[in-house]
Scaffold this motif. Structure first.
Motif, mmCIF file in Angstrom:
data_model
loop_
_atom_site.group_PDB
_atom_site.id
_atom_site.type_symbol
_atom_site.label_atom_id
_atom_site.label_comp_id
_atom_site.label_asym_id
_atom_site.label_seq_id
_atom_site.Cartn_x
_atom_site.Cartn_y
_atom_site.Cartn_z
ATOM 1 N N ASN A 47 0.820 -1.209 0.000
ATOM 2 C CA ASN A 47 0.000 0.000 0.000
ATOM 3 C C ASN A 47 0.851 1.255 0.000
ATOM 4 O O ASN A 47 1.915 1.288 0.613
ATOM 5 C CB ASN A 47 -0.926 0.031 1.217
ATOM 6 N N THR A 52 -5.071 1.582 -1.140
ATOM 7 C CA THR A 52 -4.692 0.205 -0.878
ATOM 8 C C THR A 52 -4.576 -0.536 -2.206
ATOM 9 O O THR A 52 -5.387 -0.356 -3.107
ATOM 10 C CB THR A 52 -5.720 -0.502 0.022
ATOM 11 N N VAL A 53 -3.548 -1.348 -2.313
ATOM 12 C CA VAL A 53 -3.300 -2.142 -3.513
ATOM 13 C C VAL A 53 -2.795 -3.503 -3.055
ATOM 14 O O VAL A 53 -1.961 -3.583 -2.157
ATOM 15 C CB VAL A 53 -2.244 -1.474 -4.428
ATOM 16 N N SER A 54 -3.294 -4.574 -3.672
ATOM 17 C CA SER A 54 -2.792 -5.915 -3.373
ATOM 18 C C SER A 54 -2.703 -6.716 -4.658
ATOM 19 O O SER A 54 -3.308 -6.365 -5.672
ATOM 20 C CB SER A 54 -3.683 -6.616 -2.346
ATOM 21 N N ALA A 75 -7.356 -2.794 -6.072
ATOM 22 C CA ALA A 75 -6.911 -1.461 -5.640
ATOM 23 C C ALA A 75 -8.124 -0.666 -5.205
ATOM 24 O O ALA A 75 -9.224 -0.862 -5.725
ATOM 25 C CB ALA A 75 -6.192 -0.731 -6.775
ATOM 26 N N SER A 76 -7.918 0.231 -4.245
ATOM 27 C CA SER A 76 -8.997 1.145 -3.900
ATOM 28 C C SER A 76 -9.218 2.078 -5.089
ATOM 29 O O SER A 76 -8.304 2.337 -5.872
ATOM 30 C CB SER A 76 -8.684 1.916 -2.622
ATOM 31 N N GLY A 135 -0.018 2.548 -4.494
ATOM 32 C CA GLY A 135 0.730 1.366 -4.121
ATOM 33 C C GLY A 135 1.907 1.129 -5.039
ATOM 34 O O GLY A 135 2.001 1.714 -6.123
#
Length: 140
Positions: A47, A52-54, A75-76, A135
């Motif tokens: 992040n 937020t990123v995953s 991602a947000s 991110g």
């Protein structure tokens, strides 16, 4: 007539000032099952300070061309999200790969020939409009 022109200008300015958020539809592109594509570099997203990123970032080589794959990606949402290859964990010296296709799913981005992965070691998700880092992933 002058009043109508002023209203038209104001409408155009307001319309252009508000950018849409990034698409939220799920994309499902992949090179995982392509046996001629080899993973050369990969990293896991962390992040940033503004979102937020995953998921994973992977650089595939196929037929002499590189492709960035965002796999199991989420991602947000935000306006004007872009995908960058960067020399740093912040967008200072970077190559833009274009707009983020979606805030979730598997996505592919062609990488042009000027990317030297000994220098460009980060994949960034960045809001260009507000200069906000969502991110980053360190490629190894």
């Amino acid at each position: 007539m002058k009043k109508q022109f002023i209203y038209l200008l104001i409408s155009i300015c307001l319309f252009n000032a508000c950018k849409k958020a990034s698409p939220t539809n799920t994309v499902n592109e992949s090179l995982q099952t392509d046996t001629s594509a080899m993973v050369k570099f990969s990293g896991t997203f962390m992040n940033g300070p503004y979102g937020t990123v995953s998921g994973a970032a992977k650089i595939y080589l196929k037929n002499g061309a590189y492709t960035l794959a965002l796999e199991n990606f989420t991602a947000s949402n935000g306006p004007d999200l872009k995908v960058y290859l960067s020399q740093e964990a912040n967008p200072v010296n970077y190559i833009s790969l274009g707009s983020l296709q979606s805030t979730n799913g598997n996505q592919l981005y062609p990488v042009n020939s000027q990317a030297d992965f000994s220098n460009y070691k980060f994949v960034l998700i960045h809001c260009e409009q507000y200069n906000h880092l969502f991110g980053s992933a360190l490629l190894q």
